[in-house]
Write a protein that holds these residues in place. Sequence first.
Motif, PDB file in Angstrom:
ATOM      1  N   TYR A 121      43.359  27.404  39.545  1.00  0.00           N
ATOM      2  CA  TYR A 121      42.636  28.317  38.664  1.00  0.00           C
ATOM      3  C   TYR A 121      41.820  27.534  37.640  1.00  0.00           C
ATOM      4  O   TYR A 121      40.660  27.851  37.378  1.00  0.00           O
ATOM      5  CB  TYR A 121      43.624  29.242  37.960  1.00  0.00           C
ATOM      6  CG  TYR A 121      42.983  30.278  37.073  1.00  0.00           C
ATOM      7  CD1 TYR A 121      42.580  31.512  37.584  1.00  0.00           C
ATOM      8  CD2 TYR A 121      42.767  30.030  35.721  1.00  0.00           C
ATOM      9  CE1 TYR A 121      41.977  32.461  36.774  1.00  0.00           C
ATOM     10  CE2 TYR A 121      42.159  30.974  34.904  1.00  0.00           C
ATOM     11  CZ  TYR A 121      41.774  32.185  35.431  1.00  0.00           C
ATOM     12  OH  TYR A 121      41.165  33.116  34.623  1.00  0.00           O
ATOM     13  N   ALA A 122      42.429  26.503  37.059  1.00  0.00           N
ATOM     14  CA  ALA A 122      41.747  25.691  36.051  1.00  0.00           C
ATOM     15  C   ALA A 122      40.540  24.965  36.635  1.00  0.00           C
ATOM     16  O   ALA A 122      39.548  24.736  35.931  1.00  0.00           O
ATOM     17  CB  ALA A 122      42.729  24.687  35.445  1.00  0.00           C
ATOM     18  N   LEU A 123      40.603  24.618  37.911  1.00  0.00           N
ATOM     19  CA  LEU A 123      39.493  23.940  38.568  1.00  0.00           C
ATOM     20  C   LEU A 123      38.344  24.903  38.884  1.00  0.00           C
ATOM     21  O   LEU A 123      37.243  24.463  39.209  1.00  0.00           O
ATOM     22  CB  LEU A 123      39.976  23.288  39.861  1.00  0.00           C
ATOM     23  CG  LEU A 123      40.824  22.017  39.708  1.00  0.00           C
ATOM     24  CD1 LEU A 123      41.481  21.652  41.032  1.00  0.00           C
ATOM     25  CD2 LEU A 123      39.964  20.855  39.201  1.00  0.00           C
ATOM     26  N   GLY A 124      38.612  26.193  38.799  1.00  0.00           N
ATOM     27  CA  GLY A 124      37.573  27.179  39.060  1.00  0.00           C
ATOM     28  C   GLY A 124      37.733  27.933  40.360  1.00  0.00           C
ATOM     29  O   GLY A 124      36.872  28.737  40.737  1.00  0.00           O
ATOM     30  N   LEU A 125      38.844  27.707  41.063  1.00  0.00           N
ATOM     31  CA  LEU A 125      39.095  28.395  42.325  1.00  0.00           C
ATOM     32  C   LEU A 125      39.740  29.753  42.062  1.00  0.00           C
ATOM     33  O   LEU A 125      40.524  29.907  41.133  1.00  0.00           O
ATOM     34  CB  LEU A 125      40.018  27.556  43.209  1.00  0.00           C
ATOM     35  CG  LEU A 125      39.476  26.177  43.615  1.00  0.00           C
ATOM     36  CD1 LEU A 125      40.576  25.348  44.243  1.00  0.00           C
ATOM     37  CD2 LEU A 125      38.305  26.328  44.579  1.00  0.00           C
ATOM     38  N   ARG A 126      39.412  30.714  42.906  1.00  0.00           N
ATOM     39  CA  ARG A 126      40.026  32.033  42.792  1.00  0.00           C
ATOM     40  C   ARG A 126      40.678  32.473  44.105  1.00  0.00           C
ATOM     41  O   ARG A 126      41.285  33.532  44.156  1.00  0.00           O
ATOM     42  CB  ARG A 126      38.986  33.069  42.350  1.00  0.00           C
ATOM     43  CG  ARG A 126      38.458  32.828  40.935  1.00  0.00           C
ATOM     44  CD  ARG A 126      39.561  32.920  39.891  1.00  0.00           C
ATOM     45  NE  ARG A 126      39.093  32.668  38.535  1.00  0.00           N
ATOM     46  CZ  ARG A 126      39.136  31.482  37.928  1.00  0.00           C
ATOM     47  NH1 ARG A 126      39.619  30.422  38.588  1.00  0.00           N
ATOM     48  NH2 ARG A 126      38.715  31.333  36.697  1.00  0.00           N
ATOM     49  N   GLY A 150      46.392  37.285  37.917  1.00  0.00           N
ATOM     50  CA  GLY A 150      45.755  38.520  38.344  1.00  0.00           C
ATOM     51  C   GLY A 150      44.438  38.343  39.072  1.00  0.00           C
ATOM     52  O   GLY A 150      44.051  39.204  39.870  1.00  0.00           O
ATOM     53  N   GLU A 151      43.719  37.242  38.822  1.00  0.00           N
ATOM     54  CA  GLU A 151      42.422  37.028  39.463  1.00  0.00           C
ATOM     55  C   GLU A 151      42.532  36.281  40.784  1.00  0.00           C
ATOM     56  O   GLU A 151      41.540  36.207  41.527  1.00  0.00           O
ATOM     57  CB  GLU A 151      41.500  36.238  38.533  1.00  0.00           C
ATOM     58  CG  GLU A 151      41.097  36.958  37.265  1.00  0.00           C
ATOM     59  CD  GLU A 151      40.173  36.101  36.421  1.00  0.00           C
ATOM     60  OE1 GLU A 151      39.129  35.652  36.951  1.00  0.00           O
ATOM     61  OE2 GLU A 151      40.497  35.842  35.255  1.00  0.00           O
ATOM     62  N   MET A 152      43.709  35.745  41.071  1.00  0.00           N
ATOM     63  CA  MET A 152      43.849  34.909  42.265  1.00  0.00           C
ATOM     64  C   MET A 152      44.126  35.750  43.505  1.00  0.00           C
ATOM     65  O   MET A 152      44.813  36.772  43.442  1.00  0.00           O
ATOM     66  CB  MET A 152      44.982  33.894  42.082  1.00  0.00           C
ATOM     67  CG  MET A 152      44.765  32.919  40.939  1.00  0.00           C
ATOM     68  SD  MET A 152      43.326  31.847  41.181  1.00  0.00           S
ATOM     69  CE  MET A 152      43.886  30.799  42.515  1.00  0.00           C
ATOM     70  N   ARG A 153      43.559  35.281  44.631  1.00  0.00           N
ATOM     71  CA  ARG A 153      43.873  35.880  45.925  1.00  0.00           C
ATOM     72  C   ARG A 153      44.432  34.787  46.837  1.00  0.00           C
ATOM     73  O   ARG A 153      44.020  33.622  46.757  1.00  0.00           O
ATOM     74  CB  ARG A 153      42.638  36.535  46.535  1.00  0.00           C
ATOM     75  CG  ARG A 153      42.170  37.735  45.726  1.00  0.00           C
ATOM     76  CD  ARG A 153      41.180  38.570  46.506  1.00  0.00           C
ATOM     77  NE  ARG A 153      39.957  37.827  46.788  1.00  0.00           N
ATOM     78  CZ  ARG A 153      38.997  38.271  47.608  1.00  0.00           C
ATOM     79  NH1 ARG A 153      39.139  39.428  48.238  1.00  0.00           N
ATOM     80  NH2 ARG A 153      37.916  37.565  47.803  1.00  0.00           N
TER      81      ARG A 153
END
Length: 212
Positions: A121-126, A150-153
């Motif tokens: 997430y910190a690297l910008g991946l979702r 909550g934003e991760m899939r």
Amino acid sequence: MTDLNERLKAAPVVPLIGDGNADRAVATAKALGEGGLSVIEVVLRSEGALESMKAIIERGGDLIVGAGTVLTLDQAKEVHEAGAQFIVCPGLVDEIAEYCLAEKIPFFPGTMTAGEVQRAYALGLREVKFFPASLAGGVPMLKAFGAVFGEMRFMPTGGVSADNLPDFLALPHVLACGGSWLTPKDAVEAGDFAEVTRLAAEAVAIAKTARG
């Protein structure tokens, strides 16, 4: 990424092909497509797998083809240059993530802990792979991750089968499931591509039921 996401919405299952025989890999990919699965991951676990991926891209028809089991930045660059439309890793490597983000290549690094998901997430991946799904806590672990990130899939892979596919796909934060059960070695080596098509169609039907 838009086309990839649209394909995965329609059929949220990504079959794995690891065959080093290019002609057989192409036949397998076409059989999967006939069953309704048009996003294919070619895993680089055997000699000749890269050539198989190239052959599927050239001869497989209207498929989205990615490379899996990518372990190094050099491999990531090689498969991208060879035409891979997405990249999957068994783990999270910052330099591969940064390369894929810079090149706008859909990238699914393997994660199995909260720390790895947070790093992604910190690297910008979702979107990330959840691997190995069955050993890393399965559906209960993904439910916990979904409550926090909550934003991760997630794309659970490893131990996914027709039996537990509905349970994974019932989770709203699961993008798709990956698995090799769709390309059984015995059937592929015997040239029984009708069985591959049957398994793909079964997975599509399961997914439609699970997703309502």
